[in-house]
Scaffold this active site. Structure first.
Site, PDB file in Angstrom:
ATOM      1  N   GLU A 315      32.391  51.041  34.664  1.00 45.77           N
ATOM      2  CA  GLU A 315      33.367  49.777  34.540  1.00 45.77           C
ATOM      3  C   GLU A 315      33.304  49.847  36.113  1.00 45.77           C
ATOM      4  O   GLU A 315      34.092  49.024  36.186  1.00 45.77           O
ATOM      5  CB  GLU A 315      34.052  49.847  33.609  1.00 45.77           C
ATOM      6  CG  GLU A 315      33.537  50.228  31.768  1.00 45.77           C
ATOM      7  CD  GLU A 315      34.567  50.746  31.609  1.00 45.77           C
ATOM      8  OE1 GLU A 315      34.845  50.766  29.638  1.00 45.77           O
ATOM      9  OE2 GLU A 315      35.621  50.379  31.471  1.00 45.77           O
ATOM     10  N   GLY A 317      34.173  47.308  38.987  1.00 45.58           N
ATOM     11  CA  GLY A 317      33.755  45.735  39.073  1.00 45.58           C
ATOM     12  C   GLY A 317      34.103  44.914  39.981  1.00 45.58           C
ATOM     13  O   GLY A 317      33.350  44.642  40.627  1.00 45.58           O
ATOM     14  N   ARG A 318      34.956  45.420  41.659  1.00 47.49           N
ATOM     15  CA  ARG A 318      35.102  45.403  42.028  1.00 47.49           C
ATOM     16  C   ARG A 318      34.674  46.412  43.717  1.00 47.49           C
ATOM     17  O   ARG A 318      33.969  44.813  44.081  1.00 47.49           O
ATOM     18  CB  ARG A 318      36.274  45.611  43.005  1.00 47.49           C
ATOM     19  CG  ARG A 318      36.779  46.139  44.076  1.00 47.49           C
ATOM     20  CD  ARG A 318      37.430  47.276  44.864  1.00 47.49           C
ATOM     21  NE  ARG A 318      38.721  47.393  43.873  1.00 47.49           N
ATOM     22  CZ  ARG A 318      40.241  47.254  43.918  1.00 47.49           C
ATOM     23  NH1 ARG A 318      40.479  46.312  44.588  1.00 47.49           N
ATOM     24  NH2 ARG A 318      41.085  47.893  42.967  1.00 47.49           N
ATOM     25  N   ARG A 359      46.697  39.374  46.394  1.00 46.65           N
ATOM     26  CA  ARG A 359      46.890  41.013  45.945  1.00 46.65           C
ATOM     27  C   ARG A 359      47.824  41.786  47.059  1.00 46.65           C
ATOM     28  O   ARG A 359      48.867  42.941  46.897  1.00 46.65           O
ATOM     29  CB  ARG A 359      45.532  41.799  45.709  1.00 46.65           C
ATOM     30  CG  ARG A 359      44.651  40.784  45.056  1.00 46.65           C
ATOM     31  CD  ARG A 359      43.412  41.861  45.130  1.00 46.65           C
ATOM     32  NE  ARG A 359      43.522  43.509  45.285  1.00 46.65           N
ATOM     33  CZ  ARG A 359      43.351  44.418  46.050  1.00 46.65           C
ATOM     34  NH1 ARG A 359      42.758  44.203  47.612  1.00 46.65           N
ATOM     35  NH2 ARG A 359      43.576  45.541  46.166  1.00 46.65           N
ATOM     36  N   CYS A 390      56.330  28.436  49.295  1.00 47.07           N
ATOM     37  CA  CYS A 390      57.381  28.771  49.970  1.00 47.07           C
ATOM     38  C   CYS A 390      58.308  30.746  49.415  1.00 47.07           C
ATOM     39  O   CYS A 390      58.824  30.619  48.946  1.00 47.07           O
ATOM     40  CB  CYS A 390      58.285  27.967  49.253  1.00 47.07           C
ATOM     41  SG  CYS A 390      59.994  27.224  49.171  1.00 47.07           S
ATOM     42  N   TYR A 420      39.618  39.841  41.969  1.00 51.21           N
ATOM     43  CA  TYR A 420      40.880  39.932  41.720  1.00 51.21           C
ATOM     44  C   TYR A 420      41.527  38.613  42.846  1.00 51.21           C
ATOM     45  O   TYR A 420      42.935  39.090  42.783  1.00 51.21           O
ATOM     46  CB  TYR A 420      41.213  41.419  41.679  1.00 51.21           C
ATOM     47  CG  TYR A 420      41.140  42.127  40.884  1.00 51.21           C
ATOM     48  CD1 TYR A 420      41.588  42.389  40.057  1.00 51.21           C
ATOM     49  CD2 TYR A 420      40.038  43.431  41.584  1.00 51.21           C
ATOM     50  CE1 TYR A 420      40.718  43.225  38.822  1.00 51.21           C
ATOM     51  CE2 TYR A 420      39.577  43.669  40.438  1.00 51.21           C
ATOM     52  CZ  TYR A 420      39.943  43.948  39.389  1.00 51.21           C
ATOM     53  OH  TYR A 420      39.340  45.069  38.463  1.00 51.21           O
TER      54      TYR A 420
END
Length: 470
Positions: A315, A317-318, A359, A390, A420
């Site tokens: 699996e 993704g990245r 991240r 802020c 992400y």
């Protein structure tokens, strides 16, 4: 003047480049280059053109890069499995980044789709994905999400709790169907990554201890409404090397072998978590080597135990989407901040921040950056790219060398933001989310439009008091 000399607050890995305009290999999309006038181009489209047309901040995704990487990853795992007489299926982990267009790209390149919520499921379905090629994850799938998944016929559901097991049985029984399931287990292998990204140690929310697997599988097999497919494990994210996967697989095979005594166990899902380069010093394992190492380790343990190698599932993704993404910002202000008696750091403030890339604040993630609208002859200086929010922790790129003449109005590009960033984006400080633009062959098109202030106000019942809240 900002110091160009090494300082105690600069990490050892951050080495000043000879050219502060260069594009580090493996970090930037393969299509990234400088035009004749020095402008960064992605997919053949200059950054200045993208910013003028779509504004900033802007998520840019190299479609050809995503497709090529999907093909490469699929071929690597299929080839590795076939070398040992097995088959491999690759699911795109859509939590990394999901839009209907991205789902279509990965499906057209042969990948299945892994979803972890009802929203991700509906996006995949809206993209035309075959439900049989969708897998559903999550430690707390809502009853409504399970109902919908079983209704449309998802190919597999990963069971993460005993309560969930009973819910799936009840829904499947009421609908008169048999649902294929896997069991999420923790092998106790700790990924060499951030604690929040390591998902196979015992004290965390996902899955069951491996020692409980046999009893739970026996319970699953008691129900005719369930078809047990195999064990599932995920050891973490942003992992380099195959050793952790190999150790985890060895522990899985031990239990897998015992489960075979009670019935078929056709699949072993080893998850994803394969790392990419975010800075020039990162050295991710080539995917072909990673696939070969993982499958060879599993096959070796199976041979030693005298059992056939099951079909394997992964699996990623990245590693599919991460490198293909670049975020464009416009510089708003710069200022030199004295860090000690001898050194200063240049703070470069951009028109985005932690609302479009959380991240760095969440994980202490490191990124790179370059001026995108021009090249500079100025020497590199220690810089920190910060956002407009802020929060003192609103940092986009913690440590980088940028040309000392970076100035308001410059476009700044941050690479490796495909994974992400859009997925974790927020409306903090009531800032609308950026659009997503796909580039390919010298053309660009928006695949997710920019949010507006009107979008934010549209849900506010103080503005629309006659609407009914649901």
């Amino acid at each position: 003047m900002v110091s160009e000399h090494p300082a105690p607050f600069v990490p050892e890995w951050l080495v000043a480049p000879d050219d502060a305009n260069d594009l580090a290999p493996l970090v930037w999309p393969e299509s990234a280059s400088r035009t004749g006038d020095g402008v960064l181009a992605i997919g053949g489209v200059p950054a200045t053109e993208l910013a003028a047309r779509f504004g900033t901040p802007l998520y840019v995704i190299d479609e050809d890069g995503v497709r090529a990487r999907a093909r490469e990853v699929l071929a690597a795992f299929r080839s590795a499995a076939e070398a040992h007489g097995s088959r491999a299926r690759v699911y795109y982990a859509s939590k990394a980044m999901i839009t209907t267009e991205i789902v279509r790209w990965v499906r057209e390149e042969g990948l299945a789709v892994d979803v972890a919520s009802g929203g991700e499921l509906e996006i995949a379905l809206a993209a035309g994905a075959d439900p049989f090629h969708i897998g559903l994850h999550g430690n707390n799938k809502l009853p409504s999400e399970l109902e919908r998944a079983i209704e449309v016929g998802v190919g597999s559901i990963v069971i993460d709790s005993e309560i969930e097991l009973e819910r799936i049985v009840g829904i499947a029984r009421r609908r008169g169907v048999t649902q294929r399931v896997l069991l999420r287990v923790n092998t106790g292998v700790h990924a060499e990554t951030h604690d929040f990204l390591a998902t196979a140690h015992e004290d965390q929310k996902f899955g069951f201890p491996l020692a409980r697997a046999e009893d739970l599988v026996a319970r699953i097999r008691e129900h005719s409404e369930l078809e047990f497919m195999g064990l599932h494990c995920h050891i973490g994210s942003q992992i380099f090397g195959a050793s952790g996967f190999a150790e985890s697989a060895e522990r899985l095979v031990e239990v897998h072998a015992r489960l075979l005594e009670g019935g078929p166990v056709p699949v072993m899902n080893l998850g994803g978590g394969f790392g990419i380069a975010y800075t020039r010093v990162d050295d991710p394992t080539p995917i072909a080597d990673l696939a070969a190492g993982i499958v060879e380790a599993v096959a070796g343990v199976c041979v030693a135990r005298g059992i056939p190698l099951p079909n394997l599932a992964f699996e990623p993704g990245r590693t599919i989407i991460g490198r293909a993404g670049v975020t464009l910002y416009e510089v708003g202000t710069t200022k030199a901040v004295r860090v000690d008696d001898e050194h200063e750091r240049l703070y470069v403030s951009v028109d985005g921040g932690m609302s479009d890339n959380a991240r760095t604040a969440l994980y202490g993630a490191q990124y790179s950056a370059r001026i995108a609208s021009r090249v500079s002859s100025a020497g590199p200086v220690v810089s920190r790219v910060v956002g407009r929010h802020c929060e003192s922790g609103d940092i986009v790129v913690d440590h980088e060398h940028l040309p000392g003449d970076v100035a308001p109005g410059d476009l700044l590009a941050v690479p490796a933001t495909g994974a992400y960033c859009y997925s974790l984006s927020s409306n903090y400080n009531a800032v609308p989310r950026p659009p997503v633009v796909a580039v390919s062959g010298g053309s660009a098109r928006a695949i997710v439009r920019r949010e507006t202030i009107a979008d934010l106000l549209a849900r506010d019942l103080g503005v629309h008091p006659n609407e009914v809240a649901e």
